[in-house]
Design a protein around this motif. Structure first.
Motif, short mmCIF file in Angstrom:
data_model
loop_
_atom_site.label_atom_id
_atom_site.label_comp_id
_atom_site.label_asym_id
_atom_site.label_seq_id
_atom_site.Cartn_x
_atom_site.Cartn_y
_atom_site.Cartn_z
N GLY A 1 -13.05 7.89 -5.82
CA GLY A 1 -14.22 7.82 -5.73
C GLY A 1 -15.08 7.79 -7.17
N PRO A 2 -16.49 7.83 -7.04
CA PRO A 2 -17.33 8.44 -8.51
C PRO A 2 -17.09 9.54 -9.15
CG PRO A 2 -18.32 6.68 -6.81
CD PRO A 2 -16.91 7.20 -6.19
N VAL A 3 -17.05 10.11 -8.22
CA VAL A 3 -16.82 11.90 -8.24
C VAL A 3 -15.08 11.83 -9.85
CG1 VAL A 3 -16.31 14.34 -7.82
CG2 VAL A 3 -18.24 12.81 -6.98
N THR A 4 -14.32 11.34 -9.18
CA THR A 4 -12.99 11.89 -9.43
C THR A 4 -13.16 11.23 -10.50
OG1 THR A 4 -11.62 12.26 -6.99
CG2 THR A 4 -10.58 10.70 -8.94
N GLY B 1 0.80 -0.81 -0.09
CA GLY B 1 0.36 0.38 0.07
C GLY B 1 0.69 0.35 0.02
N SER B 2 1.81 1.26 0.58
CA SER B 2 2.40 2.40 1.52
C SER B 2 3.46 3.17 -0.16
CB SER B 2 3.64 1.98 2.61
OG SER B 2 3.02 2.30 3.09
N ALA B 3 3.98 1.61 -0.86
CA ALA B 3 5.11 1.49 -2.15
C ALA B 3 3.78 2.16 -3.43
CB ALA B 3 5.30 0.72 -2.50
N VAL B 4 2.65 1.02 -3.48
CA VAL B 4 2.01 1.66 -4.41
C VAL B 4 2.13 3.11 -4.42
CG1 VAL B 4 0.17 1.34 -3.84
CG2 VAL B 4 0.26 0.73 -6.47
N TYR C 1 -7.41 8.66 -0.77
CA TYR C 1 -6.24 6.64 -0.46
C TYR C 1 -4.94 7.01 -0.03
CZ TYR C 1 -4.23 7.76 -4.98
OH TYR C 1 -3.31 9.02 -5.74
N ASP C 2 -4.73 8.14 0.96
CA ASP C 2 -3.24 7.71 1.57
C ASP C 2 -3.08 9.41 2.24
OD1 ASP C 2 -2.18 10.56 0.58
OD2 ASP C 2 -0.74 8.75 -0.57
N PRO C 3 -2.62 9.66 3.02
CA PRO C 3 -2.34 10.60 4.75
C PRO C 3 -2.03 11.75 3.60
CG PRO C 3 -0.94 9.00 5.51
CD PRO C 3 -1.11 8.40 3.60
N ASN C 4 -1.79 12.33 2.62
CA ASN C 4 -1.71 13.47 1.93
C ASN C 4 -3.33 13.56 1.72
OD1 ASN C 4 -1.46 15.41 -0.62
ND2 ASN C 4 0.48 14.17 -0.86
N PRO C 5 -3.53 14.93 1.88
CA PRO C 5 -4.84 15.83 1.73
C PRO C 5 -5.36 15.89 0.28
CG PRO C 5 -3.05 17.06 2.40
CD PRO C 5 -2.62 15.76 2.37
N ALA D 1 -11.73 -6.71 -1.15
CA ALA D 1 -10.73 -5.68 -0.71
C ALA D 1 -11.45 -4.79 -0.19
CB ALA D 1 -10.47 -5.83 -1.89
N THR D 2 -10.35 -3.61 0.40
CA THR D 2 -10.48 -3.32 1.57
C THR D 2 -10.80 -1.64 0.49
OG1 THR D 2 -8.12 -2.17 1.98
CG2 THR D 2 -9.56 -3.48 3.05
N ALA D 3 -11.40 -0.60 0.83
CA ALA D 3 -11.80 0.46 0.04
C ALA D 3 -10.82 0.77 -0.05
CB ALA D 3 -12.47 1.57 0.82
N ALA D 4 -9.41 1.87 0.41
CA ALA D 4 -7.82 2.14 0.00
C ALA D 4 -7.61 0.98 -0.71
CB ALA D 4 -7.26 1.92 2.03
#
Length: 458
Positions: free
Chosen positions: A348-351, A251-254, A339-343, A291-294
């Protein structure tokens, strides 16, 4: 051009990726086999199959070694044009690129932009990358390079202050300092961020153990993102590769890989972006039922990058496939998320809808892009995220394509007021404004002011 129909597959196998648009280079093939779990049936050509088909159908000697710098843009365009049997004036008519510009490219007097190569590729029914040599990056201006020089030096272990605290840095302390910087990232306050990062990087570099590696990967990924945003591409690539190496889990790598793919796209490196995104998307492909949402978000975001590269490469079928996969992930999640701590990292559907709109803008379908923007919720999650701002540039571009210049100018001015430090780093904004003012005999005071603020060259 339609890229995406309303379908909602719940499970997608890497061996059967659905396409919903006819590819410009050939027919679809049947990829499905009965009995495979999670397989979507129908006459679909996978992303990988599209690319293999393109390679097979490409005329011999054209575009098979994009990195071969012994052949320049002019020679490559001339060879391709002759191979498909077009004269210069015929190519000009078919592509919309002026005859004089084609002549200058073939004579080696002009280096074409990616959008010009795409128009020529469409006219000759080939991929943009067949005509491409090198990248299409805009290098940072001197002020931006100077601003990020301390960060680049810190990454190299240079400029260590004499008054280093005797007490060693801790993972919790570095994480707290990083979290304190997040509001600045959210507000795109790059000058303040660049002043904070050197100390944070030096502290993160001293951390040990699994927890220390995890925190260091997080700091390096965000630093790579900031460097990419500010057009420090070489330093960004090195930093992101370090982040991947420091990561303790996929997760961190991707998360770092996603930024690296985006960095390739910002430089017009279509093949590199697509290959890296597909490789990692295949590697982390989730089981939708568990799968998780992340996990879904990280995977879906990679397919959005594949779509972004494919539409620029004149591969509409591959674009449709990638958007469909991303939509499946977005629909499964059902809402927007970080999907990671960077805001600034949303999915999601809108993206997915916003990136679909971007693909329509690139494919010269501005009306469809504006319809997608109009249908989107007016209040969106994380409105200041870079992707949301980029979508507003797509809206401005679509208005400009339709000669709705006041609307385009209004959107650019809104972005200038909302995120001035972000806008000045966007070559896209300069391209849009340049096209607007090129159509005018005189400029308004607002146009002159905006041109100065985003550093549009004369």
């Amino acid at each position: 051009m339609m890229f995406l129909e309303e379908r909602h597959p719940l499970k997608v196998s890497r061996r059967a990726r659905p396409a919903f648009a006819t590819h410009s280079h050939g027919p679809r093939t049947q990829r499905s086999r009965p009995g495979d779990p999670g397989r979507l049936h129908g006459g679909h050509m996978s992303v990988d199959a599209h690319r293999s088909y393109n390679e097979a159908m490409r005329p011999a000697g054209i575009g098979r070694s994009v990195g071969d710098m012994s052949v320049d843009h002019g020679e490559r365009l001339k060879n391709a044009r002759k191979r498909v049997g077009l004269k210069q004036h015929e190519l000009a008519t078919a592509s919309g690129v002026s005859l004089s510009q084609i002549t200058k490219i073939e004579q080696g007097d002009y280096t074409p932009r990616l959008e010009t190569l795409r128009a020529l590729a469409i006219a000759m029914r080939m991929n943009t990358s067949d005509l491409q040599i090198g990248n299409d990056a805009e290098q940072a201006d001197p002020d931006t390079s100077d601003l990020w020089a301390p960060v680049r030096r810190a990454l190299l272990g240079q400029d260590v202050p004499d008054d280093v605290p005797e007490e060693p840095a801790t993972s919790d302390g570095v994480r707290t300092a990083f979290d304190e910087m997040r509001p600045l990232i959210d507000q795109h306050r790059y000058r303040e961020i660049s002043a904070m990062l050197p100390a944070l990087l030096r502290d993160a570099d001293t951390l040990e153990g699994q927890q220390g590696r995890s925190v260091r990967a997080r700091v390096l990924t965000t630093t790579g993102w900031m460097l990419t945003q500010n057009r420090q591409f070489e330093a960004a690539a090195t930093t992101l590769n370090r982040a991947i190496d420091a990561s303790v889990d996929r997760g961190s790598a991707v998360a770092a890989v996603n930024v690296l793919v985006w960095a390739h796209l910002r430089q017009g490196q279509l093949t590199e972006a697509r290959d890296l995104a597909v490789k990692w998307a295949d590697d982390i492909e989730p089981r939708f039922s568990r799968a998780t949402a992340a996990q879904l978000a990280l995977w879906g975001r990679l397919w959005l990058y594949v779509a972004n590269a494919a539409v620029r490469d004149n591969s509409p079928g591959e674009t449709a496939d990638a958007l469909s996969l991303a939509k499946a992930a977005g629909d499964r999640i059902g809402h927007e998320m970080l999907y990671d701590p960077n805001p600034n990292r949303t999915f999601g559907p809108v993206t997915v809808a916003q990136i679909t709109g971007e693909c329509h803008v690139i494919a010269d379908d501005p009306a469809r892009a504006l319809a997608i923007a109009e249908a989107a919720p007016k209040l969106v999650f994380a409105p200041s995220a870079a992707g949301r701002l980029r979508h507003r540039l797509d809206v401005a571009h679509a208005h400009a394509q339709l000669r709705q210049y006041p609307e385009a100018m209004g959107t650019l001015q809104e972005l200038r007021d909302f995120a001035p430090e972000w806008l000045v780093q966007q070559r896209y904004a300069r391209d849009i404004l340049g096209k607007i003012i090129a159509k005018r005999r005189t400029l308004t005071a607002e146009m002159r002011e905006l041109a100065d603020q985003i550093r549009l060259e004369y």
